[in-house]
Design an enzyme around this catalytic site. Structure first.
Site, mmCIF file in Angstrom:
data_model
loop_
_atom_site.group_PDB
_atom_site.id
_atom_site.type_symbol
_atom_site.label_atom_id
_atom_site.label_comp_id
_atom_site.label_asym_id
_atom_site.label_seq_id
_atom_site.Cartn_x
_atom_site.Cartn_y
_atom_site.Cartn_z
ATOM 1 N N THR A 108 0.850 -1.183 0.000
ATOM 2 C CA THR A 108 0.000 0.000 0.000
ATOM 3 C C THR A 108 0.882 1.227 0.000
ATOM 4 O O THR A 108 1.294 1.693 1.041
ATOM 5 C CB THR A 108 -0.885 0.027 1.258
ATOM 6 N N THR A 184 9.324 -3.205 -0.118
ATOM 7 C CA THR A 184 10.766 -2.929 -0.089
ATOM 8 C C THR A 184 11.623 -4.186 0.035
ATOM 9 O O THR A 184 12.789 -4.158 -0.349
ATOM 10 C CB THR A 184 11.121 -1.993 1.090
ATOM 11 N N ASP A 185 11.055 -5.281 0.543
ATOM 12 C CA ASP A 185 11.898 -6.439 0.843
ATOM 13 C C ASP A 185 12.676 -6.933 -0.375
ATOM 14 O O ASP A 185 13.861 -7.204 -0.288
ATOM 15 C CB ASP A 185 11.055 -7.589 1.413
ATOM 16 N N LYS A 263 18.886 -3.381 -0.010
ATOM 17 C CA LYS A 263 18.234 -3.107 1.272
ATOM 18 C C LYS A 263 19.176 -3.553 2.385
ATOM 19 O O LYS A 263 19.537 -4.721 2.450
ATOM 20 C CB LYS A 263 16.897 -3.856 1.374
#
Lengths: 453, 631
Positions: A108, A184-185, A263
């Site tokens: 989201t 983001t993972d 990341k």
């Protein structure tokens, strides 16, 4: 109790009790237990919650869990209202502004809260997005499309292919920039994949996400998204990149090349760090500031070359003290065509793995190596072990860190099934994944200044 | 004139917040402590109102966001980690804090909640890095006895304290907050609105405070306890008054608030009699900078020199109304001014009811009136600042003036140290709460509840009786000690030193009260230091007459030790030898005057010696030495 309510997390005895009382999620109910009664709205129960309690939102707004024992009385005293999300009016589209496409893959990037029920709804239509991030109307004419609705850990090579094709379609239709909202993972994997799949880009493709969910006032989603749209529509480069916070402050968004970004922190806003690189650009107060002059230029006349195929027969084997080399054999048995070894230091894997590696190479498997140090360049000429691995036919991948190296191996084997051809392609710089010089840049997250002032 | 509060229908509800003295903060392992030094870490954020149904966004918050307000957070490593910075999800709820709240709740006869759900309460003024305050109900529906009356207690909640504001920059566009306080556990206890007089409000607050202290796990001192009041009178409005820090102030705050509301109701009547309608008040602003070209008024001069402007608005038939006093030093004009400050970020307003003044001449006032077309019955409000700020300020002034015609606007107000209140922000709409999905619900099992119920602190009456019995205190002193919340400290001191319980009790009640009255910051001295003082007294290293002086010195010198105090005050007790020398000298000096006085000589000499050695010698020893000399 209807189907809908059953999907709201209640099971077993509690579900029976609610059903008997004729209560649905959203209804106003009264629960009386041991002489004390609570009134409020019946709230859905989390899937992981136990099966002994119901959740009620009191008039004060607080939720509480009430244990349902046989002597507890449940009454329905009012009908529930459905969550209401009034869509704000679409702001006037400014025809002079560039056209931006926002593709959503799930999560989201923008969402809204129904305070009555606590429900969070994603805002994905253009109108919803403007409602949540009204500043967008001054940056671009935004169009949106939902490509997937998946958590990022559920995206695979097939999704990368579809996404690359979708981007190509929109660019063909004249988008001035493409933005991809992404969890983001695994965002850096997708960024690397698109970097290889979308060559000779005429406009930028910017991936963007949030480390704090967008239903909270402190979310980084809106700031990142605005910067991503600004970079996608205004930046002079035309590459795949990630736009995320550069520091823990909301002041500066780093735009970093898709093959050189990783990341690096589980929770911080500035989790994405350039690896063996510096950011391409920084967005500050709506201004896109280029930080390097080594980039592919934006040029609407350029013809996009789409190469969206990725092999699924690729494995990552991380070396660690005591690794059982049978893992390598197993992958080979399973039909693996490429193995990326995540070696130690300058590029090493213990001697006791040599037989397995030799066997793999002999059976036509492409074996390449990147370092688990993440930062720095492999050099397999320094120690015997490195030289032995080279002699076995292992391909050193220079300053590519393991995730990008893995994605590249998948992409290369999607382009060709010939091992020799694949080895050649692996070593060609396709999308800035190699840099010939290793500079004294900051590495890791340690030592970074917290503030971005 | 005494106000008959029962007759006017005053209703007060109390919300008491107090910090808990737990090992760690509520959602991380940082210590619940503040820092005074320069921050080691700063970062800048913006908080964006999350959208729900339109109109549910806090208008004040949305306004601030639109103005581009930024928050500069300050932190250091000793007191904050990534959780307070909103850079890491919260850790599970601190169970030590849950147990303290449960203890207090059970003492207030409340029913524990079966399963506790942590909620997010939206607050986007910057005081929470997340944009919400985490809070949960632990128990509800109880009662306490205050005198003969039973006060229903609505709920006991556990929440995280907010960051504390340390300043503002760029004309209010950057707000500084320090996040050391953020995350310190707070208990919140709320009564039903069943309190009918200012004095009663104070009594109930005292009773609740005593129960909280009895848990032994709450912090003490200024800033650790905050009382919020909900005050309403019929035809007035429900006013939420935040942050009354001193218990003693509660009655005064309620009195002033009633006065203010009654005053506003009279203003309403007056305005209605004058026939003013809300629509008569228009947002028609006039640039009157020209009127003040040669002004001697410093504020306006400074603004004009910076290229800013003076903007004015006419308030028809408001002449004389603005100077009407509502609370001491607080007029209707102050109501307008507070709104202008909040919405327009200006320093304040000028109005014709206070003119000529502040270097503004009668001629300038005349020209001003003319410029806006004001008649003799009208008031004129004017402000000097940037164009943006003066427009926002006057808009807020007109809105507040319109509300005066309707009566009393519902507001959230903040309490000042003198008991008056000032506008803080509009009342928030429906509670903006949604679940904190990062924290799993916590079961309050029957075992846990029973374990706590079995070891509840001693109730006040029992404690009074026990103190009288075990420490031979008289009833008055025992009650005072229990009321003061120092009963545990008293017992500790008496057990650890040989000082009599009555001496310690008198210090902890009367002496401390007197010191506080004299302006001593008594909370600056830790309980351990008080214990140390009495240990020294018991060991004969400090005279008991010196206790108050040492205490006062320590309160002014935080971080210093008892030795430092004794050294600095010259209170090192005299050795017996030194004392003998003084006694001999005094006897010799007064030889002539005591001759023939017999027994009366003792009193005279005792007085003379004590005058020299007070605080440095035990009077009993002085008496003994003197008697030896006189024999």
């Amino acid at each position: 109790m209807t189907e809908k309510a059953e999907s709201s997390g209640y099971k077993g005895e509690v579900l029976n009790a609610l059903r008997k009382a004729g209560c649905e999620v959203g209804d106003i109910i009264r629960v009386t237990a041991g002489g004390k009664s609570y009134e409020g709205i019946l709230i859905p129960r989390s899937e992981s919650g136990d099966t002994a309690h119901i959740v009620v939102k009191l008039k004060s707004g607080y939720n509480i869990g009430i244990r349902i024992k046989p002597d507890v009385k449940i009454e329905r005293i009012g009908k529930g209202a459905k969550p209401m999300f009034a869509s704000p009016l679409l702001p006037e589209q400014k025809p002079e502004l560039p056209k931006a496409i926002i593709l959503s893959t799930g999560g989201t990037i923008a969402s809204r809260v129904d305070y009555r029920s606590g429900a969070v709804r994603s805002a994905l239509s253009a109108s919803d997005l403007y409602g949540v991030v009204p500043e967008l109307a001054d940056v671009a004419r935004v169009e949106t499309e939902i490509v997937f609705s998946l958590y990022s850990e559920n995206l695979t090579q097939q999704h990368w292919s579809q996404l690359a094709q979708k981007v190509a379609e929109h660019i063909a239709q004249g988008a001035d920039g493409v933005i991809i909202a992404h969890g983001t993972d695994t965002m850096a994997y997708t960024a690397a994949a698109l970097s290889f799949a979308l060559q000779n880009l005429p406009v930028p493709v910017i991936l963007v996400g949030a480390q704090r969910s967008s239903d909270r006032p402190s979310s980084d989603a809106a700031t990142n998204l605005i910067a991503a749209v600004q970079a996608a529509t205004k930046a002079p480069f035309a590459e795949v990149a990630i736009a995320m916070h550069e520091t823990v402050s909301d002041t500066s968004i780093a735009i970093t090349r898709g093959t050189k970004v990783r990341k690096c922190h589980t929770s911080r806003r500035d989790t994405f760090k350039p690896v063996n690189a510096t950011p391409l650009a920084r967005v500050n107060n709506g201004e896109v500031i280029m930080l390097t002059d080594e980039y592919q230029k934006r040029d609407a006349t350029k013809k996009l070359i789409l190469k969206p195929d990725f092999s699924e027969a690729v494995a990552l084997v991380k070396f660690y003290p005591g690794l059982d080399p049978a893992v390598i054999d197993w992958h080979v048995e399973k039909g693996c065509k490429g193995i990326l070894l995540e070696g130690t230091g300058l590029g090493h894997v213990s001697k006791y793995c040599f037989d397995a590696i030799r066997n793999a190479v002999n059976r036509g498997v492409v074996v390449a190596l990147a370092s688990q140090c993440i930062w720095g360049r492999v050099n397999m000429n320094v120690y015997d072990t490195g030289r032995d691995l080279l002699n076995l036919g292992v391909i050193p991948l220079d300053d590519m860190f393991p995730e990008t190296a893995l994605v590249k191996l998948m992409w290369v084997l999607g382009q060709t099934s010939d091992a020799a051809e694949a080895k050649k392609l692996l070593k060609i710089n396709i999308a800035g994944e190699f840099s010939p010089r290793t500079m004294l840049d900051k590495f890791g997250v340690e030592g970074e200044e917290a503030d971005g002032n | 004139m005494a106000i008959d509060y029962a007759k006017i229908g005053l209703k007060v509800g109390l919300e008491i917040h107090q910090q808990l003295n737990t090992q760690a903060k509520l959602f991380c392992s940082c210590p619940p402590a503040l820092f005074k030094e320069e921050p080691e870490i700063t970062f800048l954020r913006r908080l964006r109102p999350t959208q729900s149904e339109l109109g549910q966004v806090d208008p004040a918050a949305f306004f601030e966001f639109q103005k581009g307000v930024r928050i500069l957070y300050e932190a250091n490593r000793a007191t904050s980690c990534l959780v307070e910075m909103d850079e890491e999800p919260p850790h599970p709820l601190n169970m030590e804090a849950v147990e303290v709240v449960l203890t207090a709740a059970l003492m207030m006869n409340m029913q524990p909640i079966d399963e506790v759900h942590v909620m997010r309460k939206t607050v986007i003024d910057g005081s929470n890095t997340t944009g919400f305050q985490r809070t949960c109900i632990i128990a509800s529906d109880g009662w306490i006895k205050v005198g003969e009356k039973t006060i229903p207690m609505q709920a006991a909640s556990l929440e995280e304290d907010a960051a504390r504001k340390t300043g503002e920059e760029d004309g209010g566009k950057t707000i500084r907050y320090r996040i050391d306080r953020l995350g310190i556990p707070l208990i919140e206890v709320a009564t039903a609105p069943v309190i009918y007089s200012p004095a009663e409000a104070q009594e109930v607050a005292l009773a609740i405070g005593r129960i909280l202290r009895d848990t032994g796990k709450v912090m003490r001192g200024l800033g650790t306890i905050r009382q919020d009041l909900n005050v309403s009178i019929p035809n007035g409005a429900l006013m939420e008054i935040k942050g009354v820090q001193e218990l003693e102030l509660i009655a005064k705050v309620v009195e002033y608030e009633v006065q203010r509301q009654l005053g506003l109701l009279q203003v309403k009547e007056e305005l209605n009699n004058r026939g003013v309608k809300a629509e008569d008040l228009r947002q028609e602003f006039v640039d009157v900078s020209a009127v003040f070209q040669r002004t001697k008024c410093k504020v306006i001069r400074k603004a004009l020199d910076k290229g800013q402007m003076v903007l004015a608005v006419r308030l028809p038939k408001f002449g004389g109304v603005l100077k009407r006093e509502l609370m001491p030093g607080f007029r209707v004009g102050t109501e307008l001014s507070d709104r202008a400050r909040f919405w327009g970020r200006v320093g304040g307003i000028f109005h014709t009811d206070e003119m000529p003044n502040y270097g503004i001449t009668a001629e300038e006032v005349e020209a001003l009136r003319k410029a806006v077309g004001a008649g003799v019955d009208d008031a004129v409000v004017f402000v000097a600042d940037t164009a943006e700020n003066v427009h926002d300020a006057l808009k807020a002034v007109v809105e507040r003036a319109q509300e005066a015609i309707a009566g009393v606007p519902a507001e959230t107000r903040t309490a000042k140290e003198d008991g008056t209140t000032r506008y803080m922000r509009p009342r928030p709409g429906a509670a903006r709460m949604y679940p904190e999905t990062d924290i799993p619900p916590v079961l309050l099992t029957a075992e846990l509840v029973e374990k706590i119920r079995a070891s509840l602190p001693e109730p006040a009456e029992k404690k009074v009786a026990r103190l009288m019995k075990e420490y031979s205190l008289n009833e008055k002193l025992a009650k005072q000690v229990v009321d003061s919340g120092y009963a545990t400290l008293l017992e500790t001191i008496v057990k650890a030193s040989s000082v009599s319980a009555t001496t310690v009790a008198a210090f902890l009640t009367e002496t401390l009260k007197a010191l506080k009255r004299d302006g001593v910051q008594i909370e600056n001295v830790a309980d351990e230091q008080v214990l140390e003082i009495f240990r020294a007294v018991g060991a004969g290293e400090l005279a008991k007459e010196a206790v108050a002086d040492v205490f006062a010195w320590l309160s002014k010198h935080e971080g210093k030790s008892l030795n430092d105090a004794v050294e600095s005050l010259g209170l090192r007790p005299l050795s017996k030898k030194e004392l003998e020398v003084i006694v001999d000298r005094v006897v010799a000096e007064n030889k002539r005057s005591i001759e023939g006085l017999g027994n009366k000589a003792f009193g005279l000499l005792m007085g003379a010696v004590m005058k020299e050695v007070r605080g440095k010698a035990d009077p009993d020893l002085v008496a003994r030495l003197l008697k030896q000399r006189l024999r």
